[in-house]
Scaffold this active site. Structure first.
Site, PDB file in Angstrom:
ATOM      1  N   ARG A  15      55.411  45.981  50.017  1.00  0.00           N
ATOM      2  CA  ARG A  15      54.577  47.009  50.633  1.00  0.00           C
ATOM      3  C   ARG A  15      54.295  46.667  52.101  1.00  0.00           C
ATOM      4  O   ARG A  15      54.517  45.550  52.555  1.00  0.00           O
ATOM      5  CB  ARG A  15      53.262  47.157  49.862  1.00  0.00           C
ATOM      6  N   LYS A  73      48.226  42.749  50.922  1.00  0.00           N
ATOM      7  CA  LYS A  73      47.739  41.655  50.081  1.00  0.00           C
ATOM      8  C   LYS A  73      46.876  40.689  50.867  1.00  0.00           C
ATOM      9  O   LYS A  73      46.897  40.656  52.104  1.00  0.00           O
ATOM     10  CB  LYS A  73      48.922  40.901  49.455  1.00  0.00           C
ATOM     11  N   TYR A  92      43.349  44.062  50.993  1.00  0.00           N
ATOM     12  CA  TYR A  92      42.840  43.579  49.717  1.00  0.00           C
ATOM     13  C   TYR A  92      42.554  42.085  49.856  1.00  0.00           C
ATOM     14  O   TYR A  92      43.350  41.345  50.436  1.00  0.00           O
ATOM     15  CB  TYR A  92      43.874  43.782  48.596  1.00  0.00           C
ATOM     16  N   HIS A  94      40.230  40.183  47.060  1.00  0.00           N
ATOM     17  CA  HIS A  94      40.035  39.622  45.720  1.00  0.00           C
ATOM     18  C   HIS A  94      39.555  38.167  45.820  1.00  0.00           C
ATOM     19  O   HIS A  94      40.203  37.238  45.330  1.00  0.00           O
ATOM     20  CB  HIS A  94      41.322  39.725  44.899  1.00  0.00           C
ATOM     21  N   GLU A 116      39.112  46.595  48.049  1.00  0.00           N
ATOM     22  CA  GLU A 116      38.705  46.753  46.656  1.00  0.00           C
ATOM     23  C   GLU A 116      37.200  46.899  46.453  1.00  0.00           C
ATOM     24  O   GLU A 116      36.762  47.207  45.345  1.00  0.00           O
ATOM     25  CB  GLU A 116      39.235  45.592  45.799  1.00  0.00           C
ATOM     26  N   ASP A 268      44.336  39.958  39.412  1.00  0.00           N
ATOM     27  CA  ASP A 268      43.876  39.788  40.795  1.00  0.00           C
ATOM     28  C   ASP A 268      42.437  39.296  40.856  1.00  0.00           C
ATOM     29  O   ASP A 268      42.035  38.650  41.831  1.00  0.00           O
ATOM     30  CB  ASP A 268      43.973  41.112  41.560  1.00  0.00           C
TER      31      ASP A 268
END
Length: 369
Positions: A15, A73, A92, A94, A116, A268
């Site tokens: 991505r 990511k 993101y 996490h 998120e 995740d």
């Protein structure tokens, strides 16, 4: 503002943080966009597409000199070392199961807003939802592959054939991931049961999908009963910002059918099965006590073009707002965006993250005034 978009370096992550359409919108607003050479190739976007949209194609050093970094990511260790005080990171994160990343971000002095934990007016997670939809739809697909005997599974076909029953699939969690997983699994012909703790949510699912799958309350007893008869269990639980609860213990594996499959979409956030550990697309599955585990931490990366466009549709208004106003003014103007603030100037600014890591935290409102 100068906005940088690097090539993702997590294993098999294809991505990209910005699409050419997003670049056009940012450049039209007067911003400068730097795209690392080849960043969009995995999603089907050539460097020429970005140049036509108004971006400059540069190396990684130039990208990380930007005022704001937009990724997909969480930054890997080598990327975290490039972050600096005053820089804005939008991606993101996490953080709850990842103290090493948290420590590096704190040490960098950067401001990090996590996709998120951004919220919306209905209490939803608008920047997590598109990837949850993708991961939910992928889960039965990768689970069906894992069920194949050659991959260590039971050798059960999801839809069965005339005279042979279909796979039994249990989905733990009736949110975005769970709903999409259940729809796809049912569409593949499996017998599906969805578990959730929210009775209102179970009623909604029953009203909408009663002809496609069953619903049960997610008590410990019901979970234990269903996993013992399941060919596949999909973990689809989420507590925003916090580590996922462990709902299936190692002892529970002994009650399951040999070769049954666990697909942990919650990986995740640390995973919802005690025996879960993050895997990659290169080596996606492993076996514990005869049970196959699929725990890839970036599942949507497997369908990078769909995922990139879906994510970009959701993130672009926020990227534009951050670029136009700066993060402080943008967060003051949008309390839901402020919920995404996880790290600022060496401080954790999200309570669930801090609690999961046993750290102190500062409320975003105290920073924004």
């Amino acid at each position: 503002m100068i906005i940088g978009c690097p090539t993702e370096i997590k294993t098999r992550e294809y991505r990209v943080g910005l699409t050419p359409a997003a670049v056009t919108a940012l450049c039209d607003s007067g911003h400068t966009v730097r795209i690392q050479q080849g960043a969009g190739l995995g999603a089907g976007f050539a460097d020429e597409d970005y140049i036509a949209a108004g971006a400059s194609i540069t190396d990684v050093d130039s990208v990380f000199e930007a005022d704001m970094i937009v990724k997909v990511k969480e930054p890997q260790a080598v990327e975290r070392a490039r972050l600096r005080e005053g820089q804005l990171l939008f991606t993101y994160l996490h953080l709850a199961p990842d103290p090493a990343q948290t420590d590096d971000l704190l040490a960098s002095g950067c401001t990090a807003i996590a996709y998120e934990t951004v919220t919306d007016r209905t209490g939803g997670l608008p920047l997590l939802a598109p990837m949850s939809e993708v991961a939910g739809r992928l889960a039965p697909q990768v689970g069906a592959w894992s069920l194949q005997k050659a991959n260590g599974g039971r050798g059960v076909l999801m839809g069965g054939v005339p005279g042979v029953g279909p796979a039994e699939v249990t989905v733990i969690g009736g949110g975005v991931v769970g709903t999409h997983a259940a729809r796809i699994a049912a569409g593949m012909g499996a017998q599906v049961t969805v578990l959730d703790l929210s009775l209102p949510r179970l009623r909604q699912l029953d009203d909408q999908f009663s002809s496609q799958f069953r619903t049960r309350y997610a008590s410990k007893a019901n979970i234990a009963e269903l996993i013992a008869t399941s060919d596949m269990v999909i973990g689809a639980v989420l507590i925003p910002g916090a580590a996922a609860p462990k709902l299936v213990s190692r002892a529970d594996l002994a009650t399951m059918k040999p070769g049954a499959v666990l697909v942990d979409v919650a990986i995740d956030q640390g995973g919802c099965f005690e025996t879960s550990k993050a895997t990659t697309h290169d080596d996606p599955i492993y076996e514990v006590d005869g049970i196959v585990h699929y725990c890839v931490a970036n599942m949507p990366g497997a369908v990078a073009r769909t995922s990139t466009i879906a994510l970009g549709n959701a993130t672009m208004p926020f990227v534009q707002k951050l670029a136009n106003l700066g993060w402080q003014a943008a967060c003051r103007a949008d309390a839901h965006l402020a919920e995404g603030l996880n790290i600022h100037a060496g401080q954790i600014t999200n309570e669930p993250v801090a609690r999961a890591l046993g750290r102190d935290w500062v409320a975003p409102a105290d920073l924004l005034g």
